[in-house]
Scaffold this motif. Structure first.
Motif, PDB file in Angstrom:
ATOM      1  N   ILE A 123       0.745   4.089  -2.909  1.00  0.00           N
ATOM      2  CA  ILE A 123       0.315   5.439  -2.541  1.00  0.00           C
ATOM      3  C   ILE A 123       1.348   6.473  -2.973  1.00  0.00           C
ATOM      4  O   ILE A 123       1.021   7.497  -3.586  1.00  0.00           O
ATOM      5  CB  ILE A 123       0.067   5.533  -1.025  1.00  0.00           C
ATOM      6  CG1 ILE A 123      -1.178   4.717  -0.632  1.00  0.00           C
ATOM      7  CG2 ILE A 123      -0.100   6.985  -0.584  1.00  0.00           C
ATOM      8  CD1 ILE A 123      -1.359   4.559   0.861  1.00  0.00           C
ATOM      9  N   GLN A 124       2.623   6.203  -2.671  1.00  0.00           N
ATOM     10  CA  GLN A 124       3.649   7.213  -2.934  1.00  0.00           C
ATOM     11  C   GLN A 124       4.022   7.296  -4.417  1.00  0.00           C
ATOM     12  O   GLN A 124       4.285   8.381  -4.933  1.00  0.00           O
ATOM     13  CB  GLN A 124       4.887   6.917  -2.091  1.00  0.00           C
ATOM     14  CG  GLN A 124       4.619   7.021  -0.595  1.00  0.00           C
ATOM     15  CD  GLN A 124       5.886   7.260   0.195  1.00  0.00           C
ATOM     16  OE1 GLN A 124       6.572   8.239  -0.014  1.00  0.00           O
ATOM     17  NE2 GLN A 124       6.194   6.343   1.092  1.00  0.00           N
ATOM     18  N   ASN A 125       4.074   6.162  -5.102  1.00  0.00           N
ATOM     19  CA  ASN A 125       4.500   6.184  -6.501  1.00  0.00           C
ATOM     20  C   ASN A 125       3.379   6.555  -7.464  1.00  0.00           C
ATOM     21  O   ASN A 125       3.637   6.753  -8.651  1.00  0.00           O
ATOM     22  CB  ASN A 125       5.076   4.824  -6.898  1.00  0.00           C
ATOM     23  CG  ASN A 125       6.466   4.620  -6.317  1.00  0.00           C
ATOM     24  OD1 ASN A 125       7.340   5.454  -6.456  1.00  0.00           O
ATOM     25  ND2 ASN A 125       6.659   3.515  -5.628  1.00  0.00           N
ATOM     26  N   PRO A 164       8.986   5.777  -2.394  1.00  0.00           N
ATOM     27  CA  PRO A 164      10.276   6.191  -2.903  1.00  0.00           C
ATOM     28  C   PRO A 164      11.196   6.618  -1.777  1.00  0.00           C
ATOM     29  O   PRO A 164      10.734   7.120  -0.759  1.00  0.00           O
ATOM     30  CB  PRO A 164       9.950   7.381  -3.804  1.00  0.00           C
ATOM     31  CG  PRO A 164       8.670   7.905  -3.262  1.00  0.00           C
ATOM     32  CD  PRO A 164       7.916   6.737  -2.692  1.00  0.00           C
ATOM     33  N   THR A 165      12.520   6.403  -1.908  1.00  0.00           N
ATOM     34  CA  THR A 165      13.462   6.673  -0.834  1.00  0.00           C
ATOM     35  C   THR A 165      13.657   8.162  -0.608  1.00  0.00           C
ATOM     36  O   THR A 165      14.237   8.553   0.380  1.00  0.00           O
ATOM     37  CB  THR A 165      14.816   6.036  -1.157  1.00  0.00           C
ATOM     38  OG1 THR A 165      15.260   6.507  -2.435  1.00  0.00           O
ATOM     39  CG2 THR A 165      14.681   4.528  -1.216  1.00  0.00           C
ATOM     40  N   ALA A 166      13.217   8.975  -1.494  1.00  0.00           N
ATOM     41  CA  ALA A 166      13.293  10.426  -1.327  1.00  0.00           C
ATOM     42  C   ALA A 166      12.010  11.023  -1.859  1.00  0.00           C
ATOM     43  O   ALA A 166      11.167  10.332  -2.414  1.00  0.00           O
ATOM     44  CB  ALA A 166      14.501  10.986  -2.068  1.00  0.00           C
ATOM     45  N   ALA A 210       0.838  -1.207   0.000  1.00  0.00           N
ATOM     46  CA  ALA A 210       0.000   0.000   0.000  1.00  0.00           C
ATOM     47  C   ALA A 210       0.872   1.256   0.000  1.00  0.00           C
ATOM     48  O   ALA A 210       0.585   2.226  -0.721  1.00  0.00           O
ATOM     49  CB  ALA A 210      -0.926  -0.013   1.215  1.00  0.00           C
ATOM     50  N   ASN A 211       1.932   1.264   0.790  1.00  0.00           N
ATOM     51  CA  ASN A 211       2.833   2.417   0.840  1.00  0.00           C
ATOM     52  C   ASN A 211       3.457   2.690  -0.526  1.00  0.00           C
ATOM     53  O   ASN A 211       3.510   3.832  -0.985  1.00  0.00           O
ATOM     54  CB  ASN A 211       3.929   2.163   1.872  1.00  0.00           C
ATOM     55  CG  ASN A 211       5.043   3.200   1.804  1.00  0.00           C
ATOM     56  OD1 ASN A 211       4.868   4.335   2.198  1.00  0.00           O
ATOM     57  ND2 ASN A 211       6.198   2.800   1.295  1.00  0.00           N
ATOM     58  N   PHE A 261      -7.140   4.497  -0.379  1.00  0.00           N
ATOM     59  CA  PHE A 261      -6.476   3.917   0.790  1.00  0.00           C
ATOM     60  C   PHE A 261      -6.757   4.744   2.043  1.00  0.00           C
ATOM     61  O   PHE A 261      -6.944   4.197   3.130  1.00  0.00           O
ATOM     62  CB  PHE A 261      -4.969   3.824   0.559  1.00  0.00           C
ATOM     63  CG  PHE A 261      -4.541   2.600  -0.198  1.00  0.00           C
ATOM     64  CD1 PHE A 261      -4.598   1.345   0.401  1.00  0.00           C
ATOM     65  CD2 PHE A 261      -4.083   2.682  -1.489  1.00  0.00           C
ATOM     66  CE1 PHE A 261      -4.210   0.204  -0.281  1.00  0.00           C
ATOM     67  CE2 PHE A 261      -3.684   1.550  -2.196  1.00  0.00           C
ATOM     68  CZ  PHE A 261      -3.751   0.307  -1.579  1.00  0.00           C
ATOM     69  N   GLY A 262      -6.768   6.084   1.891  1.00  0.00           N
ATOM     70  CA  GLY A 262      -7.043   6.943   3.039  1.00  0.00           C
ATOM     71  C   GLY A 262      -8.401   6.682   3.658  1.00  0.00           C
ATOM     72  O   GLY A 262      -8.568   6.767   4.883  1.00  0.00           O
TER      73      GLY A 262
END
Length: 372
Positions: A67-69, A214-216, A63-64, A81-82
């Motif tokens: 959501i981020q990508n 993503p890492t950043a 899910a993370n 998801f929220g």
């Protein structure tokens, strides 16, 4: 890329594992089918509830990643998801999660808060839901501390009617008991703060097994020219400087071996060795500085490659989606073409019909001829 259906999604979720490749592959597939975000999140929630405790963290990492990508492409997944996260964390809070899972989920919440994926109030509510299963453990810790501080208080709290007469405390003991009761709240608050600080410290020091992509913060991918230039610059890095490496390798043994100092015969030889040591030291310091710069450059190139590859995968997914759409259109056109060709074959050949303007056709019968 395969078409979307719930059975296919369920199978992919069953095959999901903790490896980064497995999570990112499925994440790209879900982002590709973002128009089915509502169905995806519902199926994801249903499968997470049914999953074993050891696999729930894997579902959260998926899910993370989604959501981020998916931020650049639209807010569909973030909203879907929220809307379900409160149920998810209530479900997770009903379990006594192991340390690894709890640490991973808390780390996700920290990342979402730092990157403003969800509001601070939302993160706070999710932490409260997750902390439900810690209440019992915390109460055990408090009772254990009270028991060591004053056993009589715990016994009296549980069943005061079973106390024997010869176990009644004296006045001084009663005063101590009263002080224990009045300070219970402050001890509980102190213990809660200690547990919270220790958990935060461990989370900040430890690294989660799976990278939280993503890492950043999301960035635009580098241009191909920038990436090529960065790779070419690495060809002139310190590790590729054969001349300096040869010079370091040819340094005399005396500059690095203190056991040879006894061979010095006079002050002149000592001064000469001192100058050689100073030159070697300057050479090594300069080379070490170049090596450190090269390490930073390689890390930067690695990040650029990661962003570039991720972007190319994204473009590939879009191209495959377009290709699938054009294949479907081609199939429809070919079907119409086949039907049209069959229809044309069934039409009469006009060139072979007799001319209606000449004398080749007999005159039409009159109405009287038809009804007599």
């Amino acid at each position: 890329m395969a078409n979307f259906n719930e059975d296919g999604l369920k199978k992919k979720l069953d095959d999901l594992n903790m490896s980064q490749q497995s999570i990112q592959t499925l994440s790209l597939w879900l982002i590709h089918h973002k128009k089915h975000a509502h169905t995806v999140v519902n199926v994801w929630l249903r499968e997470l509830v049914k999953a074993s405790e050891s696999r729930k963290l894997t579902f959260m990492y998926l899910a993370n990643d989604v959501i981020q990508n998916s931020k650049k492409k639209g807010p569909e997944y973030s909203k879907e998801f929220g809307a379900k996260l409160s149920k998810v964390f209530e479900h997770l809070g009903s379990y006594r999660l192991d340390e690894k899972t709890l640490k991973g989920v808390n780390r996700l919440l920290t990342v979402w808060e730092e990157r403003s994926v969800y509001s601070g109030d939302t993160i706070k509510e999710l932490r409260k839901s997750l902390a439900v299963h810690l209440t019992t453990d915390l109460s055990h810790c408090i009772i254990s501390l009270d028991l060591r501080a004053n056993p009589y208080i715990i016994v009296n709290r549980r069943n005061s009617s079973k106390l024997k007469e010869n176990h009644k405390p004296e006045k001084r003991e009663l005063n101590n008991s009263y002080e224990t009761i009045t300070s219970k709240k402050s001890r509980r608050e102190s213990l809660e703060r200690t547990i919270s600080e220790e958990r935060s410290r461990r989370e900040s020091e430890s690294e989660v097994h799976i990278s939280l992509s993503p890492t950043a913060s999301p960035k635009d991918p580098p241009e191909p020219e920038q990436l090529i230039q960065a790779l070419q610059d690495l060809e002139n890095a310190a590790t590729s400087d054969a001349a300096v490496r040869e010079k370091i390798a040819s340094l005399p043994v005396e500059v690095s071996d203190v056991n040879l100092l006894h061979k010095l015969q006079d002050t002149h030889a000592g001064k000469a060795l001192h100058e050689e040591v100073e030159c070697a030291l300057a050479l090594l310091e300069s080379y070490n500085k170049r090596l450190a710069e090269e390490m930073e450059a390689r890390k930067a190139v690695a990040r650029m490659l990661h962003d570039y590859i991720t972007h190319q995968k994204d473009l590939l997914a879009q191209a495959e989606e377009k290709l699938e759409e054009h294949r479907q259109k081609l199939h429809k056109v070919q079907k119409v073409r086949t039907e049209l060709k069959a229809h044309l074959q069934n039409l009469p050949d006009i060139s072979k019909l007799p001319s209606i303007t000449g004398v080749g056709l007999a005159p039409l019968p009159s109405p009287g001829d038809l009804f007599t």
